[in-house]
Enzyme design. Sequence first.
Site, PDB file in Angstrom:
ATOM      1  CG  HIS A 129      27.883  80.566  49.207  1.00  0.00           C
ATOM      2  ND1 HIS A 129      28.630  79.568  49.794  1.00  0.00           N
ATOM      3  CD2 HIS A 129      27.086  79.942  48.289  1.00  0.00           C
ATOM      4  CE1 HIS A 129      28.285  78.393  49.262  1.00  0.00           C
ATOM      5  NE2 HIS A 129      27.354  78.593  48.368  1.00  0.00           N
TER       6      HIS A 129
ATOM      7  CB  CYS B   7      23.213  78.914  48.020  1.00  0.00           C
ATOM      8  SG  CYS B   7      24.390  77.817  47.206  1.00  0.00           S
TER       9      CYS B   7
END
Lengths: 362, 362, 362, 362
Positions: free
Chosen positions: D241, D149
């Site tokens: 993120h 991710c």
Amino acid sequence: MQKLDVAVLGATGAVGQRFIQLLENHPWFRVAEVIGSERSAGKTYGEAVHWVLDGTPPASVTGLRVKGLDESLDSLLVFSALPKEAADPREIELATAGHVVCTNAGTNRMLEDVPLLLPEANADHIGLIDYQRQRRGWSTGALVANSNCTVMPVVMALAPLRQFGIRKLLLVSSQATSGAGYPGVASLDILDNVIPYVSGDEQKMETESLKMLGTFAGKGIDWLNTTVSATCTRVPVVDGHLVNISVELENVPSTEEIIQLWQDFRAPEPVPMLPSAPEQPLYYLPQVDRPQIRRDRNAGNGMATSLGRLRPCPILTYKFAALSHNTIRGAAGCSILNAELLAVQGYLANFQPAIAADRMYS
Amino acid sequence: MQKLDVAVLGATGAVGQRFIQLLENHPWFRVAEVIGSERSAGKTYGEAVHWVLDGTPPASVTGLRVKGLDESLDSLLVFSALPKEAADPREIELATAGHVVCTNAGTNRMLEDVPLLLPEANADHIGLIDYQRQRRGWSTGALVANSNCTVMPVVMALAPLRQFGIRKLLLVSSQATSGAGYPGVASLDILDNVIPYVSGDEQKMETESLKMLGTFAGKGIDWLNTTVSATCTRVPVVDGHLVNISVELENVPSTEEIIQLWQDFRAPEPVPMLPSAPEQPLYYLPQVDRPQIRRDRNAGNGMATSLGRLRPCPILTYKFAALSHNTIRGAAGCSILNAELLAVQGYLANFQPAIAADRMYS
Amino acid sequence: MQKLDVAVLGATGAVGQRFIQLLENHPWFRVAEVIGSERSAGKTYGEAVHWVLDGTPPASVTGLRVKGLDESLDSLLVFSALPKEAADPREIELATAGHVVCTNAGTNRMLEDVPLLLPEANADHIGLIDYQRQRRGWSTGALVANSNCTVMPVVMALAPLRQFGIRKLLLVSSQATSGAGYPGVASLDILDNVIPYVSGDEQKMETESLKMLGTFAGKGIDWLNTTVSATCTRVPVVDGHLVNISVELENVPSTEEIIQLWQDFRAPEPVPMLPSAPEQPLYYLPQVDRPQIRRDRNAGNGMATSLGRLRPCPILTYKFAALSHNTIRGAAGCSILNAELLAVQGYLANFQPAIAADRMYS
Amino acid sequence: MQKLDVAVLGATGAVGQRFIQLLENHPWFRVAEVIGSERSAGKTYGEAVHWVLDGTPPASVTGLRVKGLDESLDSLLVFSALPKEAADPREIELATAGHVVCTNAGTNRMLEDVPLLLPEANADHIGLIDYQRQRRGWSTGALVANSNCTVMPVVMALAPLRQFGIRKLLLVSSQATSGAGYPGVASLDILDNVIPYVSGDEQKMETESLKMLGTFAGKGIDWLNTTVSATCTRVPVVDGHLVNISVELENVPSTEEIIQLWQDFRAPEPVPMLPSAPEQPLYYLPQVDRPQIRRDRNAGNGMATSLGRLRPCPILTYKFAALSHNTIRGAAGCSILNAELLAVQGYLANFQPAIAADRMYS
């Protein structure tokens, strides 16, 4: 004076670490034995512990070999930070074997012959140990508990108000995640969130408070006769439990009287001379937005309770906020203070600390 | 159908931005005018706004020129997100000039001829506008308020319980920082912290709830005759206000009855057909640890109220938790729903929306 | 020994409060004057300050009357926590008037005759004061600055590595909100968020570090000849700045050598004897996930710098993480340490502290 | 059109729940089978799952019986949210048994015949399936992976820059706790904290990015020939993120050119027509303090990547920030988009979706 060797059960857990941290540099006690789970046994403490407090574990302890829960112990005084299941029956076994066990576990708290000791509020409950020893046939052994961490600020705040007749208590808490141990609360459950429930704590609030505020009656405690309604919530803070309290009093003092009672409140002798006793047990903060968890949890090195916002309650008599540090005042720190009281009261065999001038904090 | 042009007062503030966001793609209304402070006036909305919501301001609004607070407005319908001081006397002036003002400001909420409207709970209070217009000599103008954001979940939860006779209410809130606007709460005041005080909100909880739950009486509202005790706290979450509620009821239904009433609760016609009305106003969550602020604030696109933990209260009758999104259900979203109700009830001059099949959310 | 009276400029702000807090119980200095904004002047410090640190302001200071920024001062030594605009030209005026000003403000930091002092890293830069006094015609006055709070851990970490030839530095910071003062960062901007930008700090990282790591050259500092690329981000933590550092070295030591250099690093005499000097300036933490902001910011009472994760960088030579407490080591604490060095080096007129055994922390 | 039944492996975990959530109302796929651990097998999904996303699990899935990991599956298409250990060898077994497995697990990502598919960046890598099938003797089966991710925003941002020759990449991430699954990161480890380490992710950043940005070469991927240095940190946010990226380019375009390339970037046909494809894959935000994790993670319903702060890097060529939603774009959402591409390219046996007008989001 030679320090007394002590053992810490559950030493690698979150509360166990607080014991280790608070006992470093203790004037009377020295950690000589650390006891952990099967997974930890045999390793050094430094290897076994995943330190979750600030900084790093004290150098004086990292080299100790972790003992298994079933190993016999050399130390007379044993602090227990065991999880509930592990505490039963180990704590009773150790007391039976002659150890004085000061426990933070919930397991044996409500046994009728186990004092739920909070020296500022009920130092005389220590007398229950005599009954305990007699009843169980223990000579040097003893088992003393401290309360759930959320109950602590409630009892501290109410101790000086017992004289007015406490009839009803409605409690709503905001509790730090450290109260659930480690790993405890998952970050995904608490970041940007409030959870309106803390497993088991409401029931403890509604019973332990009554035992602690009760009257020592030789062979037990006469509980305070009060109706308690508790709601416990979890908030995204690291340490510190805040409780909003509404109380109904039989006789109604003024707010000024109550604040004065809180500010003047002192534990009975010899508690104020004990090393871990805070200079002042209760602080009333006059600012309208205090006590705040982060800013007030460390009052009195985490051993004091902060109070604020005293005002009439339209439904009961008064309402106010109370705050304590949950893993210091509400757990390890209280157990240590209890042990200090046991020492000066002669319950630790022939260990006789020199009480004067040993205050850890000033 | 041609959309109705609307104006937003205080459009650059945190609640103003929610109005802008929620009105994007509204089936009936179109933001045509944005009104800001002197500092913003003359700039485009895109230049003036420091967007604090997710993403970026809608393209349909960024090009609008921000008007000053004193400039005259073309739009019949005006939403107000003004701060308290600015709202007085501007809102009254605008209503006097013929505008229908739906306000989130606290200024005029408690005036006896201003409805504190929450369509699911008190749609009939809209009738107060007739008295308002007659008394003040307004023909097209009107002033309708929505409540404080913390009062909202309380009133939503209690609306179906009025039938049992609500005698006492003890409320303790956990409120998001967005309730204080922007910049509002400083990060140093709330990170890893809880503040046991929210300026002004306790007093609002203890009065606005009674007006909203009261009975329309032609020339005013007969307030609910209930004793309320409120404690308001601020917690480190972005959006969502949770309230722990203890209630004393005159007639005591079972918990099952109450849960059923909540689940079955529907607003009176035509509210359920309004574009911003949630499919279901109240959700009772059976899990022991719900509602949670982060996980439940967006129920019903932020327009529903989530309930949980219904259980007996040892002091009053029952206790439970209620949660709403404070800047949607508790502010801009409620004002918009109020305006939708005004539209279909014929209070927006000759604007006649086609009600069918315009639900914004499904 | 009689303590030296000192003044604190900007005493009611967030960094000003740190000065007040750290100077309580200082063995050499005593806060005698507090200077605030026009809004505060005339009030007592207790009335004027909105205390944002833990606990409450020290009783020794709350009774002092806050002076206005333009009032003359009696104290020889003046600490400045002024905002940038207020510092100019007041700091120069005060130094011209004979005061020794230790400032945390950015205003005069980069003046060629103002030392940017960090005693562990560049104690000899203090010699610039002689040039400063000569050039400006000051006899007792002086102006000494400390660096931006994010630069601090970088310079601390690199000080012992200068010997290898530092060619390139790539820095990415994670900074606490207290770095922005109070009210500073709005909670709505930082809860559950990271902001990839801190106004002004990248430029400071890329210049102040080079001056601090440079060589004293009599009439100025020869800057370190290094290329620096900095990215500064804001994270939802209260205190502590973490910087991820990639460095290119001309001569390449082993990781073991570097760790040894860090652990053995000591400031030149007499710095280690100063009251505020940490026992050990740099700590290398061997755990793979340290230093962590919350757990390591208070190392050495907030005056030490924690390092970790040293490993090869595939692009430059090595990379690692460095962490300091931004309002202690990175602000007030550094200014106080600077003043202590000035005292023992004879720059505070005839104030001569007894250096031995005055360490504040052990 | 009849929807295709699909199975979700690891359906009760955090990423598994995202699959369930994103597949609700999917125009082509319908969750028919949910597979969990031994502990969950046999229960209904509603009983087995501890739902950690917002709201509650979709009603269409709560009644499904959870299958054990070893049970045979009926669905042709299988999404895998298995933990690494469980994925091996189950995913290969299922592909061998004829299932098309779209996996988020790291286990098989770097196998030379497994495409690491990101449709906007490397849709042609899908051709590797032909080689995979031929080599392994599979007819209907296939195994397609998506990346870690944290790698996702990096590859998305760099895809349009490959033409300039990417020589060096220096990456520093700020990662949400949801990236670690549930319970994952303990709250005591991350509240008021940053952890400068994420286990395994730096190595993935330095390898997966090169495979994904590489060139399809019939029997494998020619990796991008670039030096990568990655540092991964964990921050107290729920989702999203952020990566700060410094890049060295062989040919140097202007910042305006790059921004234009990002804004104009579109995936090759037929990707933009796929149901889960965001309207625009990349958004460049001109504000100096964007992208921000909380405010930008949901861009394009969590499927877009937000970019900002493009500026020269004094050491490499340029630096900028990139942000994606880690459990949508960086996990379940990408797997679903991959499956959609497989469907229209004829890799899902004879399932032939009607591509037109099925965009889930607009």
